[in-house]
Scaffold this motif. Structure first.
Motif, PDB file in Angstrom:
ATOM      1  N   ARG A 183      -2.577   4.025  10.798  1.00 27.89           N
ATOM      2  CA  ARG A 183      -1.956   4.045  12.081  1.00 27.89           C
ATOM      3  C   ARG A 183      -1.957   4.892  12.932  1.00 27.89           C
ATOM      4  O   ARG A 183      -2.339   4.796  14.039  1.00 27.89           O
ATOM      5  CB  ARG A 183      -0.271   3.338  11.851  1.00 27.89           C
ATOM      6  CG  ARG A 183      -0.124   2.160  10.900  1.00 27.89           C
ATOM      7  CD  ARG A 183       1.108   1.843  10.716  1.00 27.89           C
ATOM      8  NE  ARG A 183       1.377   0.485  10.372  1.00 27.89           N
ATOM      9  CZ  ARG A 183       2.451  -0.093   9.661  1.00 27.89           C
ATOM     10  NH1 ARG A 183       3.356   0.835   9.708  1.00 27.89           N
ATOM     11  NH2 ARG A 183       2.515  -0.999   9.197  1.00 27.89           N
ATOM     12  N   GLU A 200      -1.973  -5.388  12.232  1.00 23.93           N
ATOM     13  CA  GLU A 200      -1.190  -5.971  11.187  1.00 23.93           C
ATOM     14  C   GLU A 200      -1.702  -7.460  10.459  1.00 23.93           C
ATOM     15  O   GLU A 200      -1.541  -7.509   9.558  1.00 23.93           O
ATOM     16  CB  GLU A 200       0.385  -5.991  11.523  1.00 23.93           C
ATOM     17  CG  GLU A 200       0.876  -4.671  11.808  1.00 23.93           C
ATOM     18  CD  GLU A 200       0.822  -3.697  10.639  1.00 23.93           C
ATOM     19  OE1 GLU A 200       1.565  -4.054   9.692  1.00 23.93           O
ATOM     20  OE2 GLU A 200       0.203  -2.662  10.891  1.00 23.93           O
ATOM     21  N   GLU A 209       0.808  -1.290   0.142  1.00 22.69           N
ATOM     22  CA  GLU A 209       0.132   0.143   0.143  1.00 22.69           C
ATOM     23  C   GLU A 209       0.791   1.360  -0.095  1.00 22.69           C
ATOM     24  O   GLU A 209       2.128   1.020   0.414  1.00 22.69           O
ATOM     25  CB  GLU A 209      -0.783   0.015   1.401  1.00 22.69           C
ATOM     26  CG  GLU A 209      -1.974  -0.948   1.292  1.00 22.69           C
ATOM     27  CD  GLU A 209      -2.770  -0.788   2.527  1.00 22.69           C
ATOM     28  OE1 GLU A 209      -3.876  -0.303   2.747  1.00 22.69           O
ATOM     29  OE2 GLU A 209      -2.037  -1.242   3.798  1.00 22.69           O
ATOM     30  N   VAL A 225      -1.177   3.799   4.778  1.00 18.92           N
ATOM     31  CA  VAL A 225      -0.701   3.043   6.027  1.00 18.92           C
ATOM     32  C   VAL A 225      -0.592   3.841   7.230  1.00 18.92           C
ATOM     33  O   VAL A 225      -0.815   3.632   8.411  1.00 18.92           O
ATOM     34  CB  VAL A 225       0.756   2.034   5.756  1.00 18.92           C
ATOM     35  CG1 VAL A 225       1.113   1.433   6.854  1.00 18.92           C
ATOM     36  CG2 VAL A 225       0.766   1.465   4.601  1.00 18.92           C
TER      37      VAL A 225
END
Lengths: 139, 169
Positions: B16, B90, B7, B12
């Motif tokens: 997060r 994850e 990605e 990402v």
């Protein structure tokens, strides 16, 4: 001015203690009792409204320090060396916390203190603390 | 056999960071103290900006020992929750969108917490980092250090045991 009155004034001049609404309910002779009202800003778990452990810790630490200052053989102020808190149960949401601390032993350099925190159910403590504090001797 | 294309980094990172913000902002006491978290990969650093209301000794002046303990405990709890969450995100077991939408996981509960006060907290910003030494199904043990100007000179450290939350059924 007597020591008890001095300790009360000293602690009440602490910005963080004031911010949390801490107040004395009793102090003297190596012992102290405090109260902290319930405050939604101090919540650790928004789902249950239970106070954060850090707020309970702050009240216990302050009460322990006050007990050391209120000890008749301690010439001056104090600072925490180490403090362990055991969290036995969650404090009930909406209830004030009450603590009492006892300075049960004092050497020339170290004060030994234990304390308990309770909500309205005083038979079942919320937390207990055990700590060591400095003894600030006369220079 | 072809590997799945990774990605884009911003996607990402954004996901997060949003998951971490959701976790931190869900705790009123963390907001009250003004603690924020800085993330580098899976490593978190708690930042406590100095404020007058955090003072415990107006003569020195020094940060209140209770504030120091609270910073350490908040760092330990968030650090522990994040380490578990990170693995689950994850592995695809948790959808970060759910977290961002407010479906937060239950946080670990403190069983006991022991603080070592090494030197007095100065009237300036403080930082803390937690290390999860053991994270089991039921219990966890976490060590945490707090410092100010100099990372090598911690002003307080703590060790605590935590009860892990049971997964939501």
């Amino acid at each position: 001015m007597d020591k008890v009155k001095m300790a009360r004034q000293f602690i009440e001049a602490i910005p963080h203690a004031r911010e949390l609404g801490m107040e004395f309910t009793d102090i003297g002779d190596g012992a102290a009792a405090m109260r902290m009202p319930y405050d939604p800003r101090l919540v650790g778990d928004p789902e249950t409204g239970v106070l954060h452990g850090g707020a309970v810790y702050a009240l216990l630490d302050t009460t322990c320090g006050a007990a050391v200052i209120a000890h008749p053989s301690n010439p001056g102020g104090t600072a925490t060396i180490g403090l362990r808190v055991d969290y036995m149960r969650a404090a009930t949401a909406g209830q004030a916390l009450r603590t009492h601390a006892q300075c049960y032993h004092l050497t020339r350099n170290v004060a030994f203190v234990r304390a308990t925190a309770m909500d309205d159910d005083s038979e079942n403590p919320v937390a207990v603390a055990n700590g060591t504090f400095t003894v600030e001797g006369l220079k | 056999m072809s590997r799945r294309r990774p990605e884009p980094v911003q996607v990402v990172k954004q996901r997060r960071d949003a998951a971490l913000q959701a976790l931190v902002q869900g705790v009123p006491y963390v907001q009250f103290l003004g603690i924020t978290f800085d993330r580098r990969g899976d490593e978190l650093t708690a930042v406590l900006p100095f404020h007058e209301r955090l003072i415990g000794n107006p003569m020195l002046p020094a940060i209140h020992g209770g504030v120091t303990a609270a910073l350490l405990e908040v760092t330990a709890v968030i650090g522990l929750a994040w380490s578990v969450l990170w693995d689950e995100i994850e592995a695809g077991a948790i959808d970060p969108e759910q977290l961002i939408a407010g479906r937060l996981p239950r946080l670990p509960k403190t069983i006991d917490f022991t603080v070592d006060y090494l030197r007095s907290g100065l009237p300036r910003d403080a930082y803390a980092r937690a290390q999860v030494n053991r994270s089991g199904r039921r219990y966890a043990s976490v060590h945490v250090e707090a410092w100010q100007d100099n990372r090598a000179r911690a002003f307080a450290q703590a060790t605590g045991h935590f009860l892990m939350p049971t997964p939501r059924g």
